[in-house]
Design an enzyme around this catalytic site. Structure first.
Site, PDB file in Angstrom:
ATOM      1  N   SER A  83      -5.795   3.182  -3.741  1.00  0.00           N
ATOM      2  CA  SER A  83      -5.078   1.792  -3.331  1.00  0.00           C
ATOM      3  C   SER A  83      -3.778   2.181  -2.567  1.00  0.00           C
ATOM      4  O   SER A  83      -3.227   1.103  -2.234  1.00  0.00           O
ATOM      5  CB  SER A  83      -4.958   0.828  -4.327  1.00  0.00           C
ATOM      6  OG  SER A  83      -4.217   1.360  -5.384  1.00  0.00           O
ATOM      7  N   LYS A 106      -1.670  -7.262  -8.908  1.00  0.00           N
ATOM      8  CA  LYS A 106      -1.045  -6.635  -7.954  1.00  0.00           C
ATOM      9  C   LYS A 106      -0.189  -7.823  -7.270  1.00  0.00           C
ATOM     10  O   LYS A 106       1.269  -7.520  -7.162  1.00  0.00           O
ATOM     11  CB  LYS A 106      -1.614  -5.904  -7.081  1.00  0.00           C
ATOM     12  CG  LYS A 106      -2.435  -4.628  -7.533  1.00  0.00           C
ATOM     13  CD  LYS A 106      -3.258  -3.901  -6.367  1.00  0.00           C
ATOM     14  CE  LYS A 106      -3.923  -2.856  -6.846  1.00  0.00           C
ATOM     15  NZ  LYS A 106      -4.791  -2.212  -5.626  1.00  0.00           N
TER      16      LYS A 106
END
Length: 384
Positions: free
Chosen positions: A264, A307
């Site tokens: 990521s 996130k």
């Protein structure tokens, strides 16, 4: 109910996963025979609920027999309501304070969530509230023993450190100002999302790439792919390959003692390297997540909700994420959607145009342009 199934077999004293294969497999658990009783049991009508922190720690054959339901972490406002409606009444009753219950300010509860607990759930929040309750109870007993009139205290932002001591965690913070070679990444951990600042510097050398920060193999490969892509975009960034090969690059992921891995950080590393080599600053109000291929295509990632909540706590208002993750934005709380602009990426070149200050685009590049990133407004589309 089987708790923390990802921990089985960690002591290397047997292989419980093999037995669980028979227990959890609906095709063969109608006549499961236990080796202790040696009596067959029909488990076909039993509903098994198992929990785990990490899916990758569960043996693959066992995971294949499970239906996975991801439960994301609570938002700050959700933790506030849980504390107000459930945790505080339970703790007050359990510590004998029902007659003179302490009063908790909402701001004090939020401070406890931010600075004394870092978790996806509320277990440590309950422990912190219980610690306050114990000290309040002791004060009540001492006051009544001295035959003085007792008044229940009010727990405020100022008084929380008196009960819990100094702050244990710092609030999530991103880059304070536009800088060269420093980008805000978004990472997922078992305690929720975090803002991960990625730093890059250059020095005279022989074209070496140094990576530090206790990274796993997946993230190291992601950094290598990002470096190769940036080199392939040397013309657009105004670079010369000879200049790149005469410099050593150092990429650092802070909190070096904390293991970090996962696909990521590719777009964040790519942006940091592009900024470093081109001398263009990165906007500090941007955070991003996504993996990047050698061709610059941005791939989807997981843990989007956690996130984005981390970026929200840090006050970051622009989020760049893969277009394939647009479906995950439906789960984002309304309070986050109202103040955040989401930019969907298909190609990392679009991120350069968004986040690099002064980037002029792809002059002289042959071939079709990738679609530009879309800034979307979720205030109406998601709710409808």
């Amino acid at each position: 109910m089987l708790d923390e199934i990802d921990k089985i077999g960690n002591d290397h004293r047997g292989d419980p996963a093999s037995a669980l294969l028979e227990v959890l497999d609906p095709e063969q658990n109608n006549s499961f025979t236990d080796h202790y009783f040696n009596i067959p049991f029909d488990l076909s009508k039993v509903l098994f609920i198992v929990t785990a922190n990490y899916l990758h720690d569960i043996p693959k054959p066992l995971l294949d027999r499970l239906e996975v339901i991801n439960i994301e972490g609570y938002t700050e406002s959700e933790k506030l309501e849980i504390a107000r409606q459930h945790l505080i009444p339970r703790v007050v009753q359990g510590h004998g304070l029902a007659k003179h219950p302490p009063r908790f300010d909402n701001a004090a509860i939020c401070d406890i969530v931010r600075y004394w607990t870092r978790e996806a759930g509320v277990r440590n929040l309950q422990r912190s509230i219980a610690k306050i309750a114990r000290k309040v109870a002791m004060k009540q007993v001492e006051t009544e023993a001295s035959k003085k009139k007792y008044r229940a205290p009010r727990v405020t932002v100022k008084s929380v450190p008196k009960y819990l001591g100094p702050r244990r965690f710092l609030h999530d913070e991103g880059v304070e100002r536009d800088e060269i070679g420093v980008a805000n990444g978004l990472a997922w951990t078992s305690t929720g999302g975090e803002v991960l600042v990625i730093e890059a510097i250059k020095m005279k050398g022989q074209g070496k790439l140094v990576i530090t920060g206790k990274l796993g193999d997946v993230m190291k490969e992601s950094v290598q792919a990002a470096y190769s892509f940036v080199r392939s975009r040397a013309d657009e960034l105004g670079l010369s390959l000879e200049g790149i090969e005469s410099q050593d690059l150092h990429i650092h992921f802070p909190a070096g003692a904390v293991p970090k891995d996962g696909p990521s950080a590719g777009v964040t590393v790519t942006l940091a390297l592009a900024s470093l080599l081109s001398g263009l600053k990165i906007r500090s109000d941007f955070a991003m997540t996504g993996e990047v291929t050698l061709r610059g295509k941005v791939l989807a990632v997981g843990g989007v909700k956690d996130k984005l909540l981390a970026a929200y706590r840090a006050g970051i208002t622009n989020i760049a994420l893969p277009r394939d993750n647009e479906k995950d934005l439906v789960e984002i709380p309304e309070e986050v959607r109202k103040v955040t602009s989401f930019h969907l990426l298909e190609h990392v070149d679009s991120l350069f145009e968004l986040a690099l200050v002064g980037y002029e685009g792809r002059d002289g590049l042959s071939g079709p342009l990738p679609e530009a990133a879309d800034a979307i407004d979720l205030s109406e589309s998601v709710t409808s």
